[in-house]
Design an enzyme around this catalytic site. Sequence first.
Site, short mmCIF file in Angstrom:
data_model
loop_
_atom_site.label_atom_id
_atom_site.label_comp_id
_atom_site.label_asym_id
_atom_site.label_seq_id
_atom_site.Cartn_x
_atom_site.Cartn_y
_atom_site.Cartn_z
N TYR A 1 -6.05 -2.31 6.39
CA TYR A 1 -6.25 -2.72 7.85
C TYR A 1 -8.16 -2.08 8.08
O TYR A 1 -8.56 -2.88 8.93
CB TYR A 1 -6.11 -0.89 8.48
CG TYR A 1 -4.79 -1.44 9.20
CD1 TYR A 1 -4.36 -2.67 8.75
CD2 TYR A 1 -3.53 -0.62 10.35
CE1 TYR A 1 -2.66 -3.50 9.67
CE2 TYR A 1 -2.75 -1.24 10.50
CZ TYR A 1 -1.23 -2.51 10.05
OH TYR A 1 -0.35 -2.89 10.22
N GLY B 1 0.88 -1.21 0.10
CA GLY B 1 -0.07 0.36 0.42
C GLY B 1 0.88 1.57 -0.13
O GLY B 1 2.04 1.29 -0.68
N SER C 1 -5.78 3.56 7.30
CA SER C 1 -6.44 2.35 8.01
C SER C 1 -7.44 1.76 6.54
O SER C 1 -8.02 1.06 6.96
CB SER C 1 -7.52 2.32 9.55
OG SER C 1 -6.53 2.17 10.56
N THR C 2 -7.66 2.29 5.62
CA THR C 2 -9.13 1.64 4.80
C THR C 2 -8.84 1.11 4.18
O THR C 2 -9.42 0.58 3.11
CB THR C 2 -9.77 3.47 4.16
OG1 THR C 2 -9.07 3.56 3.61
CG2 THR C 2 -10.33 3.58 5.18
N GLY C 3 -7.13 0.91 3.91
CA GLY C 3 -6.65 -0.22 2.86
C GLY C 3 -7.03 -1.48 3.46
O GLY C 3 -7.49 -2.39 3.88
N ASP D 1 2.66 2.75 1.94
CA ASP D 1 4.15 2.69 2.90
C ASP D 1 4.82 1.81 1.98
O ASP D 1 5.74 2.13 1.78
CB ASP D 1 3.36 2.10 4.17
CG ASP D 1 4.78 1.55 5.14
OD1 ASP D 1 5.91 1.98 4.85
OD2 ASP D 1 4.63 0.91 6.04
P1 ADP Z 1 -3.71 0.66 6.05
O1 ADP Z 1 -3.01 -0.25 6.21
O2 ADP Z 1 -3.40 1.83 7.12
O3 ADP Z 1 -5.22 -0.14 5.79
P2 ADP Z 1 -3.07 1.01 2.96
O4 ADP Z 1 -2.00 1.49 2.15
O5 ADP Z 1 -3.64 -0.02 3.06
O6 ADP Z 1 -2.86 1.13 4.77
O7 ADP Z 1 -4.33 1.73 2.85
C1 ADP Z 1 -5.05 2.68 3.04
C2 ADP Z 1 -4.99 3.89 1.83
O8 ADP Z 1 -4.23 4.62 1.30
C3 ADP Z 1 -5.96 2.65 0.89
O9 ADP Z 1 -6.81 4.42 0.68
C4 ADP Z 1 -4.80 3.30 -0.09
O10 ADP Z 1 -5.85 3.24 -1.55
C5 ADP Z 1 -4.12 4.19 -0.30
N1 ADP Z 1 -2.67 4.22 -0.69
C6 ADP Z 1 -2.12 3.20 -1.64
N2 ADP Z 1 -0.77 3.44 -1.98
C7 ADP Z 1 -1.09 5.35 -2.06
C8 ADP Z 1 -0.09 6.70 -2.55
N3 ADP Z 1 0.82 6.25 -3.20
N4 ADP Z 1 -0.95 6.98 -2.72
C9 ADP Z 1 -1.99 7.16 -1.72
N5 ADP Z 1 -2.09 6.41 -1.12
C10 ADP Z 1 -2.42 5.65 -1.10
#
Ligand code: ADP
Length: 176
Positions: free
Chosen positions: A127, A38, A123-125, A40
């Site tokens: 998690y 994601g 948290s919306t991906g 991170d």
């Molecule tokens: P978590 O583990 O907190 O849920 P994630 O990374 O899985 O974190 O998802 C959190 C959000 O970040 C999701 O809506 C995902 O679509 C979004 N996301 C992923 N890559 C990027 C990016 N490069 N820039 C902005 N948002 C992103």
Amino acid sequence: MRLEINGCAIELIRGDITLEATGAIVNAANSRLAGGGGVDGAIHRVGGPAIMDECRKIGGCPTGSAVITTGGNLKAGYVIHTVGPVYRDGAHNEPTLLANAYRESLSLALSKGIKTISFPSISTGTYGYPAKAASEVALKTILAFVKAHTGLTLVRFVLFSDADLKTYSGTLLRLV
Ligand code: ADP
């Protein structure tokens, strides 16, 4: 969407947070600061190894807290790593922990003199926090914070999908 509260702009845009040139961007990290998928994964990929070197030295971050590292090769000066809750059913302290993650990130930015900050949808991906419920917690927390503190000039949400931008925009319109 953009509005101004107490001298601070609140912006919602669709985009990729790794391209942001704000003072800090926020990472939705895990509690071991170990990197992952994601947002991170994207931040570490673009920012380079200096970010992970500092994360290893810091060692970890409890859910609802935040830590800060260099921005490495990113345009943003710093990365604020915060850890949102894993969503179970909404009855396991998830709203409080998510609000803490946003508030601690904003406090840390203020304490470092950072004036502009970009957030992803924490948290919306992976998690699993439902986006509408998360947007309510996120935006209520941010609005309350900027009303209570001066120093920040821009808080921007960089949402990765049109659906998320629509959800956050609808929530912001209801809250103001
Ligand atoms: P978590 O583990 O907190 O849920 P994630 O990374 O899985 O974190 O998802 C959190 C959000 O970040 C999701 O809506 C995902 O679509 C979004 N996301 C992923 N890559 C990027 C990016 N490069 N820039 C902005 N948002 C992103």
